[in-house]
Enzyme design. Sequence first.
Site, mmCIF file in Angstrom:
data_model
loop_
_atom_site.group_PDB
_atom_site.id
_atom_site.type_symbol
_atom_site.label_atom_id
_atom_site.label_comp_id
_atom_site.label_asym_id
_atom_site.label_seq_id
_atom_site.Cartn_x
_atom_site.Cartn_y
_atom_site.Cartn_z
ATOM 1 N N ALA A 1 -6.702 0.870 -5.321
ATOM 2 C CA ALA A 1 -6.594 -0.579 -5.159
ATOM 3 C C ALA A 1 -5.427 -0.938 -4.267
ATOM 4 O O ALA A 1 -5.520 -1.848 -3.427
ATOM 5 C CB ALA A 1 -6.444 -1.240 -6.529
ATOM 6 N N GLU B 1 6.446 9.843 -14.954
ATOM 7 C CA GLU B 1 5.899 8.524 -14.660
ATOM 8 C C GLU B 1 5.831 7.618 -15.885
ATOM 9 O O GLU B 1 5.174 6.588 -15.872
ATOM 10 C CB GLU B 1 4.508 8.676 -14.044
ATOM 11 C CG GLU B 1 4.494 9.444 -12.733
ATOM 12 C CD GLU B 1 4.902 8.594 -11.524
ATOM 13 O OE1 GLU B 1 4.513 7.422 -11.454
ATOM 14 O OE2 GLU B 1 5.627 9.134 -10.659
ATOM 15 N N GLY C 1 0.801 -1.216 0.000
ATOM 16 C CA GLY C 1 0.000 0.000 0.000
ATOM 17 C C GLY C 1 0.834 1.266 0.000
ATOM 18 O O GLY C 1 0.515 2.234 0.696
ATOM 19 N N CYS D 1 -1.023 -1.521 -17.714
ATOM 20 C CA CYS D 1 0.089 -1.181 -16.817
ATOM 21 C C CYS D 1 1.254 -2.144 -16.988
ATOM 22 O O CYS D 1 2.409 -1.775 -16.804
ATOM 23 C CB CYS D 1 -0.378 -1.221 -15.362
ATOM 24 S SG CYS D 1 -1.287 0.236 -14.825
ATOM 25 N N ARG E 1 1.091 13.297 -10.564
ATOM 26 C CA ARG E 1 2.454 12.782 -10.647
ATOM 27 C C ARG E 1 3.263 13.307 -11.829
ATOM 28 O O ARG E 1 4.444 13.594 -11.711
ATOM 29 C CB ARG E 1 2.414 11.252 -10.681
ATOM 30 C CG ARG E 1 1.789 10.637 -9.438
ATOM 31 C CD ARG E 1 1.956 9.139 -9.450
ATOM 32 N NE ARG E 1 1.252 8.495 -8.347
ATOM 33 C CZ ARG E 1 1.330 7.193 -8.098
ATOM 34 N NH1 ARG E 1 2.034 6.412 -8.883
ATOM 35 N NH2 ARG E 1 0.664 6.674 -7.087
ATOM 36 N N HIS F 1 -2.489 7.784 -12.873
ATOM 37 C CA HIS F 1 -1.876 7.924 -14.190
ATOM 38 C C HIS F 1 -2.990 8.098 -15.223
ATOM 39 O O HIS F 1 -4.106 7.603 -15.038
ATOM 40 C CB HIS F 1 -1.048 6.687 -14.558
ATOM 41 C CG HIS F 1 0.171 6.499 -13.728
ATOM 42 N ND1 HIS F 1 0.571 5.268 -13.254
ATOM 43 C CD2 HIS F 1 1.099 7.379 -13.281
ATOM 44 C CE1 HIS F 1 1.680 5.400 -12.554
ATOM 45 N NE2 HIS F 1 2.019 6.666 -12.549
ATOM 46 N N ASN G 1 -3.487 5.593 -5.327
ATOM 47 C CA ASN G 1 -3.827 4.330 -5.993
ATOM 48 C C ASN G 1 -4.800 3.593 -5.073
ATOM 49 O O ASN G 1 -4.395 3.005 -4.057
ATOM 50 C CB ASN G 1 -2.547 3.520 -6.225
ATOM 51 C CG ASN G 1 -2.783 2.221 -6.972
ATOM 52 O OD1 ASN G 1 -3.832 1.605 -6.836
ATOM 53 N ND2 ASN G 1 -1.798 1.802 -7.736
ATOM 54 N N HIS H 1 9.221 4.095 -3.161
ATOM 55 C CA HIS H 1 9.509 2.726 -3.590
ATOM 56 C C HIS H 1 9.739 2.630 -5.087
ATOM 57 O O HIS H 1 10.416 1.708 -5.553
ATOM 58 C CB HIS H 1 8.373 1.784 -3.165
ATOM 59 C CG HIS H 1 7.068 2.014 -3.858
ATOM 60 N ND1 HIS H 1 6.321 3.159 -3.695
ATOM 61 C CD2 HIS H 1 6.358 1.244 -4.720
ATOM 62 C CE1 HIS H 1 5.217 3.089 -4.408
ATOM 63 N NE2 HIS H 1 5.221 1.942 -5.063
ATOM 64 N N ARG H 2 9.196 3.589 -5.860
ATOM 65 C CA ARG H 2 9.386 3.562 -7.304
ATOM 66 C C ARG H 2 10.558 4.446 -7.736
ATOM 67 O O ARG H 2 11.158 4.217 -8.786
ATOM 68 C CB ARG H 2 8.107 3.984 -8.019
ATOM 69 C CG ARG H 2 6.906 3.105 -7.685
ATOM 70 C CD ARG H 2 6.036 2.802 -8.856
ATOM 71 N NE ARG H 2 6.713 2.026 -9.888
ATOM 72 C CZ ARG H 2 6.123 1.637 -11.019
ATOM 73 N NH1 ARG H 2 4.867 1.978 -11.246
ATOM 74 N NH2 ARG H 2 6.791 0.935 -11.909
#
Length: 440
Positions: A27, A174, A20, A366, A210, A244, A25, A137-138
């Site tokens: 989901a 992104e 998470g 994606c 983003r 996105h 996001n 994290h990305r």
Amino acid sequence: MTFHEMNFDGLIGPTHNYSGLAVGNLASAKNAKNTSFPKEAALQGIEKMRTLVRKGYKQGFFLPNARPDLSVLRNLGFTGTNSQMINKAAKQAPELLSMVYSASSMWAANAATVTPSLDSRDGKVHFTPANLLTTAHRAIEHPQTERILKTVFNNSKYFKVHSALYSQNEFADEGAANHTRLGGTYQEPGVGLFVYGRSSQANLTRFPARQTLKASQAIARSHGTREALFLQQSSVAIDAGAFHNDVVAVGNGPALFFHEDAFVAEQQTAIFSSLAEQMPFKAICVSRDEVSLADAISSYLFNSQLLANPDGSTGEMHLIAPTECRDNKAVFAYLERLIADTTQPIRSVTYVDVRQSMSNGGGPACLRLRVLLSDDEIAAVNPNFIATEEQLNALSDWVNQHYRDELAPADLADPELMIESYDALTDLADLLGCEAAYKF
């Protein structure tokens, strides 16, 4: 020379987990801290690729990033052996384990932005890895992604892999999730449609916007893009969970399939007029009365892959949609009406099961990076990364040998997971003859 669209899917790595970490996001937030199923996830991704191969489409794949990325822990002050660093982080800063174990590189639509040779002034295919700096994290992905892109597209006569943009808030990038190539046919130059969330450093939406305009402009400049248009995503879409643009719009060839609330309306009118002057442009707008924005985002209707025929013709197009679209009554009813409407080019829908990816916020689109390539350029791609039935079988065997069936959040603290992941990726690199792609 004939050009073809080729999809490169990200292999889902052995540390696929639900942490998470991505604000905005929905989901990802909903399923945070749930148990994940890495083997099932990876096999679902491979089967999606197999579906396209069997339909006659050209398909490739990318390596997963190496996880955990222990260079990040070292940079943040942890010392000792690999196992000692994992143990220390688990005790002192367990949230960092989620960051360094993240398997989010699976979403290849965020790997890079691509300009095909037909659209670039120097006649090369250009790639810029996304800096992904909005989420921690990305943001650690792009150095490995650059190496992977250079491994796959390893012929400098045809391909130019740039470094990621300067990692500063004004240049937040992104990747291709916010870029669409539109054109009359694959055999003629097209237009790069760059969609951005904000034009300044200030974030004026509830969830992060983003992609920035300056990042999109910088990529168009560095790629030598012949024709680029810039369109702003609506704040309504961002705050509804469209982190996105590919959550609310997908385009290919002359067709753009999008939700009524996807873009800033005033800009949309001008951009669409410009596109209509350059090609037989077809705008397929889904009204909020037909499909609510909430249903579009929860089902990932627009994160379907919009494909031309395998021969490249765009008179009849096809959607590769997640099974969640079939399960949503309003979305399924709309798609049934859509394919019966002969005034637009989308003629069929194939539903694929990528529920493990969907649960973390990524649908079929994606999972792939689209690259328009000529016959000679396809021949110059590293052949080990071309998806054939034989290669997909080998990848499935590799997954079945190395992946865990289940992965709970607490498992990230166990150094044995690190050892298993590195062993799996070492074997994958041996299988594909690309040992230099990984630095453990």
